[in-house]
Design a protein around this motif. Structure first.
Motif, PDB file in Angstrom:
ATOM      1  N   CYS A 281      74.158  39.755  46.502  1.00  0.00           N
ATOM      2  CA  CYS A 281      73.855  41.185  46.131  1.00  0.00           C
ATOM      3  C   CYS A 281      73.214  41.544  44.620  1.00  0.00           C
ATOM      4  O   CYS A 281      72.257  41.866  44.467  1.00  0.00           O
ATOM      5  CB  CYS A 281      74.897  42.237  46.525  1.00  0.00           C
ATOM      6  SG  CYS A 281      75.558  42.147  48.146  1.00  0.00           S
TER       7      CYS A 281
ATOM      8  N   THR B 114      69.812  39.939  43.672  1.00  0.00           N
ATOM      9  CA  THR B 114      68.998  40.562  44.157  1.00  0.00           C
ATOM     10  C   THR B 114      68.797  41.639  43.553  1.00  0.00           C
ATOM     11  O   THR B 114      67.551  42.224  43.164  1.00  0.00           O
ATOM     12  CB  THR B 114      69.088  40.823  45.623  1.00  0.00           C
ATOM     13  OG1 THR B 114      68.896  39.817  46.474  1.00  0.00           O
ATOM     14  CG2 THR B 114      67.855  41.732  46.046  1.00  0.00           C
TER      15      THR B 114
ATOM     16  N   LEU C 132      66.400  48.657  47.841  1.00  0.00           N
ATOM     17  CA  LEU C 132      66.772  47.517  48.043  1.00  0.00           C
ATOM     18  C   LEU C 132      68.110  47.235  48.758  1.00  0.00           C
ATOM     19  O   LEU C 132      68.822  46.390  49.491  1.00  0.00           O
ATOM     20  CB  LEU C 132      67.382  46.895  47.034  1.00  0.00           C
ATOM     21  CG  LEU C 132      66.254  46.301  45.796  1.00  0.00           C
ATOM     22  CD1 LEU C 132      66.756  46.106  44.449  1.00  0.00           C
ATOM     23  CD2 LEU C 132      65.551  45.211  46.268  1.00  0.00           C
TER      24      LEU C 132
ATOM     25  N   LYS D 108      69.565  46.818  54.981  1.00  0.00           N
ATOM     26  CA  LYS D 108      68.642  46.345  53.964  1.00  0.00           C
ATOM     27  C   LYS D 108      69.690  45.740  52.955  1.00  0.00           C
ATOM     28  O   LYS D 108      69.141  44.549  52.148  1.00  0.00           O
ATOM     29  CB  LYS D 108      67.907  47.409  53.052  1.00  0.00           C
ATOM     30  CG  LYS D 108      66.721  47.976  53.898  1.00  0.00           C
ATOM     31  CD  LYS D 108      65.855  49.257  52.890  1.00  0.00           C
ATOM     32  CE  LYS D 108      64.932  49.742  53.532  1.00  0.00           C
ATOM     33  NZ  LYS D 108      64.053  50.687  52.797  1.00  0.00           N
TER      34      LYS D 108
ATOM     35  N   SER E 177      69.258  41.957  51.570  1.00  0.00           N
ATOM     36  CA  SER E 177      69.052  41.831  50.030  1.00  0.00           C
ATOM     37  C   SER E 177      70.116  40.684  49.716  1.00  0.00           C
ATOM     38  O   SER E 177      69.729  39.712  48.716  1.00  0.00           O
ATOM     39  CB  SER E 177      69.224  42.823  49.250  1.00  0.00           C
ATOM     40  OG  SER E 177      68.195  43.791  49.483  1.00  0.00           O
TER      41      SER E 177
END
Length: 96
Positions: A23, A26, A68, A84, A88
């Protein structure tokens, strides 16, 4: 020649759905792509994103985080945001 002092905006944003280093990877990639952002630190345990930017672009940063899948705590955290964030997370794990 006069040197102008560059004003740096600093902010800590507590977010939802932050689970791991994937996470975080990203988020870093997405936020560093915003013009003016020159530093980002992520505390996974506390779910806090710390940002330093040469511009006053906090609204843009929060919108990007939400897109994101990581909305700010207190904002709507819908099923879509959660989905999402899982995508991500997976992409971040593959990229890192």
């Amino acid at each position: 020649m006069e040197k102008r002092k560059l004003e740096i905006m600093k902010a800590d944003i507590q977010i939802e759905n932050l689970k791991c280093g994937g996470c975080a990877a990203t988020i870093k990639k997405g936020i560093l792509g915003i013009d003016g952002v020159n530093e980002i630190d992520i505390d996974i345990e506390k779910s806090i994103v710390s940002i330093a930017s040469e511009k006053d672009n906090l609204a843009e940063i929060k919108l990007k985080l939400s897109k994101l899948g990581y909305p700010e705590v207190g904002d709507k955290n819908s099923v879509l945001h959660k989905a999402k964030s899982y995508v991500s997370c997976a992409v971040g794990r593959m990229d890192s």
